[in-house]
Design a protein around this motif. Structure first.
Motif, PDB file in Angstrom:
ATOM      1  N   MET A 199      47.367  66.028  76.270  1.00  0.00           N
ATOM      2  CA  MET A 199      47.365  67.490  76.363  1.00  0.00           C
ATOM      3  C   MET A 199      47.580  68.118  74.990  1.00  0.00           C
ATOM      4  SD  MET A 199      49.268  68.182  79.948  1.00  0.00           S
ATOM      5  CE  MET A 199      48.722  67.366  81.449  1.00  0.00           C
ATOM      6  N   LYS A 200      46.484  68.285  74.278  1.00  0.00           N
ATOM      7  CA  LYS A 200      46.550  68.748  72.888  1.00  0.00           C
ATOM      8  C   LYS A 200      47.036  70.193  72.778  1.00  0.00           C
ATOM      9  CE  LYS A 200      44.605  65.137  70.692  1.00  0.00           C
ATOM     10  NZ  LYS A 200      44.912  64.160  71.757  1.00  0.00           N
ATOM     11  N   TYR A 201      46.565  71.001  73.706  1.00  0.00           N
ATOM     12  CA  TYR A 201      46.956  72.414  73.605  1.00  0.00           C
ATOM     13  C   TYR A 201      48.450  72.576  73.886  1.00  0.00           C
ATOM     14  CZ  TYR A 201      46.544  77.486  73.768  1.00  0.00           C
ATOM     15  OH  TYR A 201      46.689  78.827  73.516  1.00  0.00           O
ATOM     16  N   LEU A 202      48.937  71.790  74.848  1.00  0.00           N
ATOM     17  CA  LEU A 202      50.375  71.823  75.146  1.00  0.00           C
ATOM     18  C   LEU A 202      51.184  71.504  73.892  1.00  0.00           C
ATOM     19  CD1 LEU A 202      52.855  71.910  76.974  1.00  0.00           C
ATOM     20  CD2 LEU A 202      52.363  69.573  77.686  1.00  0.00           C
ATOM     21  N   ARG A 203      50.770  70.475  73.196  1.00  0.00           N
ATOM     22  CA  ARG A 203      51.510  70.096  71.992  1.00  0.00           C
ATOM     23  C   ARG A 203      51.412  71.194  70.934  1.00  0.00           C
ATOM     24  NH1 ARG A 203      53.700  64.760  69.614  1.00  0.00           N
ATOM     25  NH2 ARG A 203      54.207  64.619  71.803  1.00  0.00           N
ATOM     26  N   ALA A 204      50.256  71.827  70.858  1.00  0.00           N
ATOM     27  CA  ALA A 204      50.098  72.916  69.884  1.00  0.00           C
ATOM     28  C   ALA A 204      51.014  74.092  70.246  1.00  0.00           C
ATOM     29  CB  ALA A 204      48.646  73.363  69.823  1.00  0.00           C
ATOM     30  N   VAL A 205      51.135  74.364  71.553  1.00  0.00           N
ATOM     31  CA  VAL A 205      52.026  75.450  71.991  1.00  0.00           C
ATOM     32  C   VAL A 205      53.469  75.113  71.616  1.00  0.00           C
ATOM     33  CG1 VAL A 205      53.008  76.590  74.026  1.00  0.00           C
ATOM     34  CG2 VAL A 205      50.533  76.264  73.860  1.00  0.00           C
ATOM     35  N   ILE A 206      53.845  73.856  71.840  1.00  0.00           N
ATOM     36  CA  ILE A 206      55.214  73.453  71.500  1.00  0.00           C
ATOM     37  C   ILE A 206      55.416  73.536  69.983  1.00  0.00           C
ATOM     38  CG2 ILE A 206      56.872  71.556  71.545  1.00  0.00           C
ATOM     39  CD1 ILE A 206      55.512  70.607  74.154  1.00  0.00           C
ATOM     40  N   ASN A 207      54.451  73.029  69.224  1.00  0.00           N
ATOM     41  CA  ASN A 207      54.578  73.087  67.765  1.00  0.00           C
ATOM     42  C   ASN A 207      54.668  74.520  67.263  1.00  0.00           C
ATOM     43  OD1 ASN A 207      54.589  70.363  67.453  1.00  0.00           O
ATOM     44  ND2 ASN A 207      52.617  70.200  66.417  1.00  0.00           N
ATOM     45  N   GLU A 208      53.839  75.381  67.812  1.00  0.00           N
ATOM     46  CA  GLU A 208      53.837  76.766  67.344  1.00  0.00           C
ATOM     47  C   GLU A 208      55.170  77.444  67.680  1.00  0.00           C
ATOM     48  OE1 GLU A 208      52.381  78.332  65.289  1.00  0.00           O
ATOM     49  OE2 GLU A 208      51.827  80.377  65.781  1.00  0.00           O
TER      50      GLU A 208
ATOM     51  N   ILE B  20      55.724  71.816  55.011  1.00  0.00           N
ATOM     52  CA  ILE B  20      55.941  73.210  55.400  1.00  0.00           C
ATOM     53  C   ILE B  20      56.357  73.312  56.873  1.00  0.00           C
ATOM     54  CG2 ILE B  20      54.336  74.072  53.653  1.00  0.00           C
ATOM     55  CD1 ILE B  20      52.320  74.650  55.842  1.00  0.00           C
ATOM     56  N   PHE B  21      56.329  72.199  57.603  1.00  0.00           N
ATOM     57  CA  PHE B  21      56.692  72.216  59.030  1.00  0.00           C
ATOM     58  C   PHE B  21      57.743  71.143  59.293  1.00  0.00           C
ATOM     59  CE2 PHE B  21      55.453  70.982  63.547  1.00  0.00           C
ATOM     60  CZ  PHE B  21      56.010  72.114  64.121  1.00  0.00           C
ATOM     61  N   LEU B  22      59.005  71.556  59.399  1.00  0.00           N
ATOM     62  CA  LEU B  22      60.080  70.567  59.512  1.00  0.00           C
ATOM     63  C   LEU B  22      61.084  70.869  60.625  1.00  0.00           C
ATOM     64  CD1 LEU B  22      60.993  69.973  55.743  1.00  0.00           C
ATOM     65  CD2 LEU B  22      59.482  68.600  57.181  1.00  0.00           C
TER      66      LEU B  22
ATOM     67  N   ALA C  85      62.280  64.337  72.823  1.00  0.00           N
ATOM     68  CA  ALA C  85      62.258  65.788  72.999  1.00  0.00           C
ATOM     69  C   ALA C  85      60.854  66.284  73.355  1.00  0.00           C
ATOM     70  CB  ALA C  85      62.760  66.469  71.740  1.00  0.00           C
ATOM     71  N   TYR C  86      59.840  65.829  72.625  1.00  0.00           N
ATOM     72  CA  TYR C  86      58.469  66.241  72.948  1.00  0.00           C
ATOM     73  C   TYR C  86      58.137  65.885  74.398  1.00  0.00           C
ATOM     74  CZ  TYR C  86      56.496  67.765  68.427  1.00  0.00           C
ATOM     75  OH  TYR C  86      56.183  68.463  67.285  1.00  0.00           O
ATOM     76  N   ASN C  87      58.528  64.666  74.798  1.00  0.00           N
ATOM     77  CA  ASN C  87      58.221  64.246  76.161  1.00  0.00           C
ATOM     78  C   ASN C  87      58.962  65.074  77.191  1.00  0.00           C
ATOM     79  OD1 ASN C  87      56.348  62.223  75.674  1.00  0.00           O
ATOM     80  ND2 ASN C  87      57.949  60.729  75.233  1.00  0.00           N
TER      81      ASN C  87
ATOM     82  N   ARG D 185      46.537  77.588  65.488  1.00  0.00           N
ATOM     83  CA  ARG D 185      46.653  77.229  64.071  1.00  0.00           C
ATOM     84  C   ARG D 185      46.938  75.736  63.907  1.00  0.00           C
ATOM     85  NH1 ARG D 185      49.376  80.794  61.475  1.00  0.00           N
ATOM     86  NH2 ARG D 185      50.170  82.064  63.169  1.00  0.00           N
ATOM     87  N   PHE D 186      47.392  75.078  64.999  1.00  0.00           N
ATOM     88  CA  PHE D 186      47.614  73.633  64.928  1.00  0.00           C
ATOM     89  C   PHE D 186      46.364  72.856  65.332  1.00  0.00           C
ATOM     90  CE2 PHE D 186      51.986  75.000  64.798  1.00  0.00           C
ATOM     91  CZ  PHE D 186      52.561  74.078  63.931  1.00  0.00           C
ATOM     92  N   LEU D 187      45.296  73.578  65.677  1.00  0.00           N
ATOM     93  CA  LEU D 187      44.094  72.901  66.162  1.00  0.00           C
ATOM     94  C   LEU D 187      42.840  73.248  65.361  1.00  0.00           C
ATOM     95  CD1 LEU D 187      44.714  73.461  69.994  1.00  0.00           C
ATOM     96  CD2 LEU D 187      45.139  71.365  68.702  1.00  0.00           C
ATOM     97  N   ASP D 188      42.751  74.490  64.858  1.00  0.00           N
ATOM     98  CA  ASP D 188      41.502  74.876  64.182  1.00  0.00           C
ATOM     99  C   ASP D 188      41.568  74.604  62.675  1.00  0.00           C
ATOM    100  OD1 ASP D 188      42.942  76.987  63.071  1.00  0.00           O
ATOM    101  OD2 ASP D 188      42.264  78.440  64.571  1.00  0.00           O
TER     102      ASP D 188
ATOM    103  N   GLY E 139      65.549  61.813  68.029  1.00  0.00           N
ATOM    104  CA  GLY E 139      65.149  62.125  69.402  1.00  0.00           C
ATOM    105  C   GLY E 139      63.824  62.848  69.499  1.00  0.00           C
ATOM    106  N   GLN E 140      63.070  62.882  68.405  1.00  0.00           N
ATOM    107  CA  GLN E 140      61.843  63.683  68.380  1.00  0.00           C
ATOM    108  C   GLN E 140      60.889  63.359  69.534  1.00  0.00           C
ATOM    109  OE1 GLN E 140      60.012  63.826  64.552  1.00  0.00           O
ATOM    110  NE2 GLN E 140      58.090  64.609  65.311  1.00  0.00           N
ATOM    111  N   GLN E 141      60.581  62.083  69.723  1.00  0.00           N
ATOM    112  CA  GLN E 141      59.646  61.721  70.800  1.00  0.00           C
ATOM    113  C   GLN E 141      60.221  62.046  72.173  1.00  0.00           C
ATOM    114  OE1 GLN E 141      56.522  61.336  70.976  1.00  0.00           O
ATOM    115  NE2 GLN E 141      56.608  61.538  68.759  1.00  0.00           N
TER     116      GLN E 141
HETATM  117  C1  LIG Z   1      52.746  68.758  66.220  1.00  0.00           C
HETATM  118  O1  LIG Z   1      53.568  68.443  65.135  1.00  0.00           O
HETATM  119  C2  LIG Z   1      53.785  67.071  64.914  1.00  0.00           C
HETATM  120  C3  LIG Z   1      54.674  66.928  63.712  1.00  0.00           C
HETATM  121  O2  LIG Z   1      55.961  67.337  63.972  1.00  0.00           O
HETATM  122  C4  LIG Z   1      52.475  66.338  64.670  1.00  0.00           C
HETATM  123  O3  LIG Z   1      52.721  64.944  64.600  1.00  0.00           O
HETATM  124  C5  LIG Z   1      51.517  66.625  65.781  1.00  0.00           C
HETATM  125  O4  LIG Z   1      50.274  66.082  65.458  1.00  0.00           O
HETATM  126  C6  LIG Z   1      51.382  68.110  66.007  1.00  0.00           C
HETATM  127  N1  LIG Z   1      50.495  68.284  67.159  1.00  0.00           N
HETATM  128  C7  LIG Z   1      49.657  69.299  67.274  1.00  0.00           C
HETATM  129  C8  LIG Z   1      48.727  69.322  68.422  1.00  0.00           C
HETATM  130  O5  LIG Z   1      49.654  70.196  66.496  1.00  0.00           O
END
Ligand SMILES: *[C@@H]1O[C@H](CO)[C@@H](O)[C@H](O)[C@H]1NC(C)=O
Ligand code: HEM
Ligand SMILES: *[C@@H]1O[C@H](CO)[C@@H](O)[C@H](O)[C@H]1NC(C)=O
Ligand SMILES: *[C@@H]1O[C@H](CO)[C@@H](O)[C@H](O)[C@H]1NC(C)=O
Length: 593
Positions: free
Chosen positions: A416-425, A505-507, A522-524, A489-492, A518-520
């Motif tokens: 679920m790429k968009y889900l991860r992008a939403v979480i990252n954003e 720039i993203f930490l 937490a994402y899960n 912005r995490f996809l295009d 716990g990063q993984q």
């Molecule tokens: C979200 O950020 C992580 C780095 O913290 C990166 O590994 C991952 O590819 C990013 N995913 C998306 C969909 O932006």
């Protein structure tokens, strides 16, 4: 002993040095050199001698740093424009802002990306500069530490746990690592049963409450989900904080009833005490080693600590008991099934039975695992409520993959790429750990920020604040739309343009040797919960009238510059970010046919 008294006693030699010196000099001048001093003048000199001596030492220190910088072809980071003594004006402003202002307000208009705030006569660097943060966390890791000041300030709550140790306790880090690491592997975290049970529980409660016609404070709900999940995962112990039910809006008659029933509930009290404790620590961090001056007679943390220990101590006891049983029946004889049930806590107990150490470690893991995850979940839901097109697209992705009822597994989450992008954003705009601290162990150079510029000289023993929140919102790093919530912005092509060439720039999880373990997990956990949430509900709406008045964004914000114009609520931070007054929402149930 009251903290203030201890503080004064410890500093007595330093504090008295100036006055005694002045007194002795005046005595000598009068007795042997025939000077005459009136009593008033004597007292004046004695009183002023401390500040006078202190200013001279401070000035000498500045000159020393200036010369050291120059000799290395470097410069000192610029000061802020606050000229008040001890930067007291900035401190007061910070405290006022924490109450009524917007979280990153000052950061949005920093005159430079690395500054010396110089508060309470102490050099305090603060930076939002990725190159500098990279030095601290990664390339020059060994030159920095959490340090004595942080240990003294956070120690009363975090003790010698993983968040608070380093430097002299390097061995301990390795120890922590060796026992902590194996548990954050794919195998274990892909066991979603734990998430499933708690998610089902909380979603059921939310549905019931909505059907009764009330909105839900979903920040409270996900906080309970997070702590129950974390405790089960880390300690093999379901503390069932969900069993005490969800709060009602303050305006509702049932609010009182709920408060009464929650009065003796360990998990609810724990949450409250934990927030209060973090609030106190935030205050102490501002004052640094001088915190006892505002808690002169009473350590405000004590009361919160006993509430917090009421939850932790039984977990420790239980783990020790389990271990004693094991010595009778060693688990190593078991199959992989038994292996599964061995938690991080079992490992810890296996290595020490010092109850204080166990308690510290558990406390640290709770800070790590509870507030960060529930913060992420709350802000994701907040963003979905404010951005319905994002919600619709996300829900589509989810339903396409798992439908309305199938339980997601590890591969679903990965796809679920968009889900991860939403979480990252969300983690970009609202990083759960927005500010962090280190001390420099030795003098260091930070690379120049402009081509052809001079590097910055950072003296040894300097307190360094770095704020990923500030960095994550910088227009020059993320593009002109940096303040907008836009998962794309995490996809295009913005990804290639900004983040890929400059990953620092993203930490949200830190970087380098102390990156979040716990990063993984937490994402899960966050992904799992959001999937389940959007399987059950199709719409999210803020219930602003249930929100305590102080927690709604003031109307004036809407026309002011910066990110605050987009807020409906008040994001705040103690050690972690949260929404003041909770996140009250109404959800639309999915139509199941
Ligand atoms: C979200 O950020 C992580 C780095 O913290 C990166 O590994 C991952 O590819 C990013 N995913 C998306 C969909 O932006
Ligand atoms: C979205 C959720 C999370 C975020 C944003 C986050 C962020 C962070 C950050 C910024 C640090 C560095 C702290 C420092 O060095 O000063 C950290 C460390 C840590 N985190 Fe997380 N965290 C999250 C979830 C979790 C979870 C769920 C766990 C455990 C179950 C966890 C375990 C840890 C541990 C053990 C450390 C200490 C690592 C070390 O110092 O070596 N984190 N985390
Ligand atoms: C930041 O500074 C600019 C230019 O001085 C000003 O227009 C803007 O209102 C300021 N933004 C905030 C958030 O104070
Ligand atoms: C506990 O300690 C023993 C001996 O030190 C070791 O063999 C065993 O693997 C440890 N178990 C765990 C779960 O760490």
């Amino acid at each position: 002993m009251p903290p203030g008294v201890k503080y004064l006693i410890e500093r007595a030699p330093k504090l008295l040095f100036g006055p005694i010196l002045a007194f002795v000099l005046i005595y000598i001048a009068q007795s042997y050199l025939n000077f005459t001093f009136s009593t008033t003048r004597t007292w004046l000199w004695v009183l002023l001698s401390g500040p006078f001596l202190f200013s001279i030492l401070l000035g000498l220190d500045d000159i020393k740093n200036y010369l050291a910088a120059r000799s290395m072809g470097a410069i000192l980071p610029p000061f802020t424009d606050d000229l008040s003594p001890g930067g007291i004006w900035s401190i007061l402003k910070e405290i006022r802002n924490a109450e009524n202002g917007y979280i990153a307000e000052d950061l949005e208009n920093m005159t430079a990306f690395t500054l010396n705030l110089r508060m309470l006569f102490q050099n305090r660097m603060v930076t939002t500069e990725p190159e500098h943060i990279k030095s601290i966390l990664s390339t020059e890791f060994d030159r920095y530490e959490k340090g004595e000041e942080i240990r003294q300030v956070l120690g009363p709550l975090l003790g010698n746990g993983v968040f608070n140790t380093d430097g002299r306790q390097r061995i301990q880090i390795l120890f922590h690592r060796s026992i902590t690491r194996p548990f954050f592997t794919k195998d274990r975290i892909s066991h979603f049963d734990n998430f499933e049970r708690h998610a089902n529980d909380v979603l059921h409660q939310i549905k019931t409450r909505l059907r009764e016609g009330y909105p839900v404070d979903i920040q409270d709900a996900v906080g309970r989900f997070a702590i129950d999940s974390a405790c089960e995962f880390l300690f093999g112990n379901d503390i069932r904080s969900l069993s005490s039910g969800l709060p009602y809006p303050q305006s509702s008659a049932l609010h009182r009833v709920y408060e009464d029933s929650a009065k003796d509930d360990v998990a609810t009290l724990f949450s409250l005490a934990f927030s209060k404790a973090q609030q106190i620590l935030l205050y102490r961090i501002r004052l640094g080693l001088h915190w006892p001056l505002t808690e002169f007679w009473k350590d405000e943390l004590q009361e919160q600590k006993s509430t917090i220990y009421a939850l932790i101590d039984p977990i420790v006891k239980e783990a020790v008991r389990r271990r004693q049983q094991r010595t009778v029946r060693p688990y190593s004889e078991g199959t992989s099934k038994v292996e599964d049930e061995i938690t991080l806590l079992d490992h810890l107990v296996n290595s020490t039975d010092d109850p204080v150490m166990l308690r510290d470690e558990i406390m640290n893991l709770l800070v790590a695992g509870r507030d960060t995850t529930s913060s992420t979940l709350s802000f994701v839901i907040y963003m979905l409520a404010l951005n319905p097109p994002v919600l619709d697209r996300l829900r589509k992705e989810i339903l396409q993959r798992v439908g309305l009822s199938r339980r997601p597994d590890y591969d679903d989450v990965k796809e679920m790429k968009y889900l991860r992008a939403v979480i990252n954003e969300t983690l970009r705009l609202y990083p759960p750990v927005p500010f962090n601290l280190r001390m420099s162990k030795q003098a260091s150079l930070w690379p120049p920020t402009l081509p052809g510029g001079k590097p910055y000289y950072i003296p040894a023993n300097t307190r360094i604040g770095y704020t990923v929140l500030g960095m994550h919102r910088r227009v020059d790093l993320w593009g002109p739309d940096a303040l907008d919530f836009d998962p794309d912005r995490f996809l295009d092509d913005r990804l290639q343009k900004y983040l890929t060439p400059n990953p620092f720039i993203f930490l949200p999880f830190n970087a380098g040797p102390r990156i979040c373990l716990g990063q993984q997990f937490a994402y899960n956990e966050v992904s799992f919960f959001i999937i389940k949430l959007l399987q059950s509900f199709s719409g999210i709406e803020l219930a602003e009238d249930a929100q305590p008045i102080r927690s709604r964004a003031p109307a004036a914000w809407a026309t002011e510059p910066g990110r605050k114009a987009k807020e409906k609520l008040r994001p705040k931070s103690h050690l972690t970010m949260y929404l003041d007054g909770g996140l009250w929402v109404k959800l639309t149930e999915s139509l199941v046919d």
